[in-house]
Design an enzyme around this catalytic site. Structure first.
Site, PDB file in Angstrom:
ATOM      1  N   SER A  45       0.764  -1.168   0.129  1.00  0.00           N
ATOM      2  CA  SER A  45      -0.086   0.013   0.031  1.00  0.00           C
ATOM      3  C   SER A  45       0.886   1.253   0.144  1.00  0.00           C
ATOM      4  O   SER A  45       0.379   2.267  -0.298  1.00  0.00           O
ATOM      5  CB  SER A  45      -0.882   0.119   1.343  1.00  0.00           C
ATOM      6  OG  SER A  45      -0.157   0.276   2.324  1.00  0.00           O
ATOM      7  N   LYS A 100       0.685   4.592   7.040  1.00  0.00           N
ATOM      8  CA  LYS A 100       0.222   5.253   5.765  1.00  0.00           C
ATOM      9  C   LYS A 100       0.906   6.741   6.009  1.00  0.00           C
ATOM     10  O   LYS A 100       1.574   7.046   6.967  1.00  0.00           O
ATOM     11  CB  LYS A 100      -1.426   5.364   5.757  1.00  0.00           C
ATOM     12  CG  LYS A 100      -2.300   4.432   5.908  1.00  0.00           C
ATOM     13  CD  LYS A 100      -2.074   3.731   4.789  1.00  0.00           C
ATOM     14  CE  LYS A 100      -2.919   2.326   4.736  1.00  0.00           C
ATOM     15  NZ  LYS A 100      -2.817   1.174   3.565  1.00  0.00           N
TER      16      LYS A 100
END
Length: 276
Positions: A45, A100
């Site tokens: 990701s 993230k």
């Protein structure tokens, strides 16, 4: 006088070794809990900024480490800033750690237009190693998995959306409940709906005052990231730390039962890489 080779002398040395090991283990535990912890990147990701199979050091004291088995956090040394790569407890399963990039802070208004990110009306450049894998979703195309439900947004056309900040007073009605229900529950309150009326802790309510700060995070691999676009706002209390440095990296898909292939997959060029 007993000779140094007697059983009593051996027991004394064994005790000293045991005490040294216990002290070392205690220091290691303190460092891991409060200062720096290792973290492995499990998915793609954040590619190509971070790769699956990267091992990182994560700075835990910078945002204030949590004291184990309590809700207390130590004082922070810094605040989260735009662009920080952060590790946090996944709000939908806090047994998992996610990583993230923070793209919006408490009180910011975020919008994505044709894949371009805007925060408070200003365009935010795509991170150096970030990118896309699939075709852009057009305006007007609604993705059912996107947060909040029924918004009509998709991963490439999103918002505008204000990130909740401590002290914000938000409306409680059928239109806004999908946006704020999760944070109200996180803050320890019960919500229910009867007809057109919303009840907060059993009492009718038209507004709610936000008690904490929240963030909006996205993966650099924008088309393959389970991030705030899908599950919503990140509570400040779920912050774990800030990514520091890659200290090891290899192909996670190769088996340890093929040691030569595994060793040959070491990504030497990534070892020592400062994360940004």
């Amino acid at each position: 006088m007993k000779a140094s080779g007697t059983p009593a002398g051996g027991r004394k040395k064994s005790k000293e070794w045991f005490e040294a090991l216990m002290i070392a283990a205690l220091f290691a535990a303190v460092i891991r809990v409060f200062i720096v912890e290792s973290y492995r990147i499990p998915t793609s990701s954040m590619e190509s900024t971070l790769m699956a199979g990267d091992f990182l050091f994560v700075n835990k004291f910078v945002y204030g480490a949590r004291v184990p088995f309590t809700d207390y956090r130590l004082p922070s040394f810094d605040e989260v800033e735009h662009g920080d790569i952060i590790v946090f407890k996944y709000p939908e399963d806090r047994s998992l750690n996610y990583i993230k990039r923070c793209v919006a802070l408490p009180g910011d208004t975020l919008e994505i237009r044709n894949r371009e990110l805007f925060v408070n009306g200003s365009r935010v450049p795509l991170p150096e190693h970030a990118g896309f894998l699939r075709q852009m979703a057009p305006p007007g195309y609604a993705e059912s998995q996107i947060f909040p439900r029924f918004s009509g947004y998709n991963k490439d056309q999103y918002g505008p959306l204000r990130v909740p900040k401590q002290g914000d007073e938000v409306p409680l009605d059928a239109m806004h409940l999908p946006l704020y229900a999760a944070i109200i529950s996180y803050e320890g309150h019960a919500l229910s709906v009867s007809g057109d009326r919303v009840f907060l802790d059993g009492r009718p309510a038209e507004t709610y005052r936000v008690e904490g700060n929240y963030y909006f995070v996205m993966g650099d691999n924008r088309d393959n990231s389970l991030d705030s676009r899908y599950w919503g706002f990140l509570p400040e209390g779920d912050l774990v730390g800030q990514a520091l440095m890659v200290y090891w990296s290899w192909n996670p898909n190769l088996s340890f039962f093929a040691p030569m292939e595994k060793l040959s997959s070491i990504r030497w060029e990534r070892i020592g890489l400062i994360v940004h």
